[in-house]
Scaffold this active site. Sequence first.
Site, PDB file in Angstrom:
ATOM      1  N   TYR A 141       0.676  -1.418  -0.254  1.00  0.00           N
ATOM      2  CA  TYR A 141       0.072  -0.047  -0.088  1.00  0.00           C
ATOM      3  C   TYR A 141       0.930   1.240   0.025  1.00  0.00           C
ATOM      4  CZ  TYR A 141      -4.432  -2.172   1.057  1.00  0.00           C
ATOM      5  OH  TYR A 141      -5.815  -2.886   0.767  1.00  0.00           O
ATOM      6  N   LYS A 194       4.203 -15.340   3.416  1.00  0.00           N
ATOM      7  CA  LYS A 194       4.345 -16.006   2.493  1.00  0.00           C
ATOM      8  C   LYS A 194       5.878 -16.272   2.124  1.00  0.00           C
ATOM      9  CE  LYS A 194       3.193 -18.088  -1.782  1.00  0.00           C
ATOM     10  NZ  LYS A 194       2.276 -19.226  -1.661  1.00  0.00           N
ATOM     11  N   ASP A 226      -1.626 -18.650   1.482  1.00  0.00           N
ATOM     12  CA  ASP A 226      -2.361 -19.438   0.594  1.00  0.00           C
ATOM     13  C   ASP A 226      -3.289 -20.343   1.459  1.00  0.00           C
ATOM     14  OD1 ASP A 226       0.003 -20.714   0.904  1.00  0.00           O
ATOM     15  OD2 ASP A 226       0.116 -21.529  -1.171  1.00  0.00           O
ATOM     16  N   ASP A 250      -5.896  -7.524   4.321  1.00  0.00           N
ATOM     17  CA  ASP A 250      -7.246  -6.703   3.770  1.00  0.00           C
ATOM     18  C   ASP A 250      -8.013  -7.800   3.251  1.00  0.00           C
ATOM     19  OD1 ASP A 250      -8.710  -4.787   2.508  1.00  0.00           O
ATOM     20  OD2 ASP A 250      -7.682  -5.314   0.517  1.00  0.00           O
ATOM     21  N   ASP A 254     -11.782  -9.542   4.768  1.00  0.00           N
ATOM     22  CA  ASP A 254     -13.047  -9.829   3.793  1.00  0.00           C
ATOM     23  C   ASP A 254     -13.536 -11.342   3.849  1.00  0.00           C
ATOM     24  OD1 ASP A 254     -12.908  -6.904   3.311  1.00  0.00           O
ATOM     25  OD2 ASP A 254     -13.818  -7.380   1.319  1.00  0.00           O
TER      26      ASP A 254
HETATM   27  C1  IPM Z   1     -10.506  -1.755   3.628  1.00  0.00           C
HETATM   28  C2  IPM Z   1     -10.485  -1.140   2.385  1.00  0.00           C
HETATM   29  C3  IPM Z   1      -9.374  -0.087   1.870  1.00  0.00           C
HETATM   30  C4  IPM Z   1      -8.103  -0.943   2.000  1.00  0.00           C
HETATM   31  C5  IPM Z   1      -9.408   0.733   0.710  1.00  0.00           C
HETATM   32  C6  IPM Z   1     -10.742   1.309   0.809  1.00  0.00           C
HETATM   33  C7  IPM Z   1      -8.428   1.541   0.609  1.00  0.00           C
HETATM   34  O1  IPM Z   1     -10.453  -2.051   1.483  1.00  0.00           O
HETATM   35  O2  IPM Z   1     -10.448  -0.899   4.704  1.00  0.00           O
HETATM   36  O3  IPM Z   1     -10.323  -2.936   4.053  1.00  0.00           O
HETATM   37  O4  IPM Z   1      -7.773  -1.656   1.126  1.00  0.00           O
HETATM   38  O5  IPM Z   1      -7.506  -0.950   3.154  1.00  0.00           O
HETATM   39 MN    MN Z   2     -10.563  -4.211   2.314  1.00  0.00          MN
END
Ligand code: IPM
Ligand code: MN
Length: 374
Positions: A141, A194, A226, A250, A254
Site C-alpha cells: 500500500y 508467504k 494461501d 485486507d 473480507d
Molecule cells: C479496507 C478497504 C481499504 C483498504 C480501501 C478502501 C483503501 O478495502 O479498509 O479494507 O484496502 O485498506
Molecule cells: Mn478491504
Amino acid sequence: MKLKLAVLAGDGIGPEVTGEAVKILGAVAELSGHTFEFVPGLIGGVAIAATGTPLPSATLELALEADAVLLGAVGDARYGALPPDKRPEAGLLQIRQALGGFANLRPSVAYAALSENSPLRPEVTEGVDILFVRELLGGLYFGAPRWWDRAETSNGGGEAINTMRYTKAEVVRVARVAFELAGKRRKKVTSVDKANVLEVSQLWRAAVTEVAQEYPSVTLEHQLVDSMAMHLMNTPRNFDVVLTENLFGDILSDEAAVITGSLGMLPSATIGGAVNLYEPVHGSAPDIAGTGKANPLGAILTAAMVLRHSAHLENEAAGLEQTVRQVLAAGHRTADLARSSEAGQTLVSTSEMGKLVHHRLTESIDRRQSLHAV
Ligand code: IPM
Ligand code: MN
C-alpha cells in the site's frame, strides 16, 4: 470524561450507518455521565466534489486535534478513472498515514442468531472469535517505488510496479500489539506470510519469532497465506489472534466476513498512532445507498470499539456488543441478513435497526442504574 470525535461519514452508505453509530455513542455518553463532542468533516468522493481533493486540509487538522476519528466509508465510481493517488480511497490511505495507527484490529465473530447466514455449516462457525491484527501502514500500500507507465501502456507495451517493503521495526511494533492482545484472550497468535517465496515475509517471520520470546505464555504458529485462506474456512475455531501484513490482512478479513455471514457486521479500530481511527470494514456500497437497506451494525460495533479503545469504557463497550446480540436474537434483520426461509424474522431498515439497538441499550443501562440505586 470528555471525548472529541471527528466524524468523517464519507461516501455511499457511510453517512447512513455512521449516523446510527453517532446516535448510540451520544446516548451512552449521556447515560454514563460523559461528554462526547462530534465534529463532522469531509473525506473521499464527497470531499473531492466539494474541494477537489479526497482529504482536505481542514479534515486533516480536525482529525489530528480530535481524540478519535470515526469514519464511515469511502469510494465513488464517478472517480474510478482517476489515478490511485487522486481517488476517494487515497483520502483514507492519507488519513491512516497521518494519524499513524499501524495496528488495524478486525474482530470476526460468529453470532449464534446468524448461524444460518453463513454458507459454512453452523458446526464449523459455532463459537468462532478471531481478532485480525492487520499491519496498516506498510507493504504494497505504501512501499516505493510505485508507478504505472500509462503512456507506454496505451501504446501497447507498458509496465507498472508496487513494492512490498517492511522494516524489522515495523513488524516488531505490530507484532507486540498482537501478542499483548492474545495475552488477554486465548493466548495464541497465528502469523500469516508467504515466507516460501518472499524475502519480505522471511523478515516478517524472523521478527515475529523474536517478539514471541517476550511473551512466553502466548503460543505462536506461522501459516502461509494461501493455506491460511483455506484453514480459515475449514477450521476457523482454531484461530485466536491472526497477525498479517497489510494486503494479506485486507484480503483475509473480507474472507472472514463469511464466518459472520455479512460484511455489514464487521467493525475495526486502528491503534498505535497519534489518534485512533475507527471504521467498519465494509465499503460505500453505492448500489444500496439511500435505500434504507444498509446494515448499521458494523458501524455500531465500531462505536463499541471507540468505547473500548478510546473512551476506556469497557463495560459500556461489552454492553453494546451484548445488545447487538440480543437484537439479532430477537429476529431483527437488515436486508443483507434477511433469509426468507427462516421464521420469526422481521426485516428492518437502517434507521429501524439503529433505533432497536438504541432502545434496548438505554433500557439496560437504566435498569442497571436503578439496580445500583436500590
Ligand atoms: C479496507 C478497504 C481499504 C483498504 C480501501 C478502501 C483503501 O478495502 O479498509 O479494507 O484496502 O485498506
Ligand atoms: Mn478491504
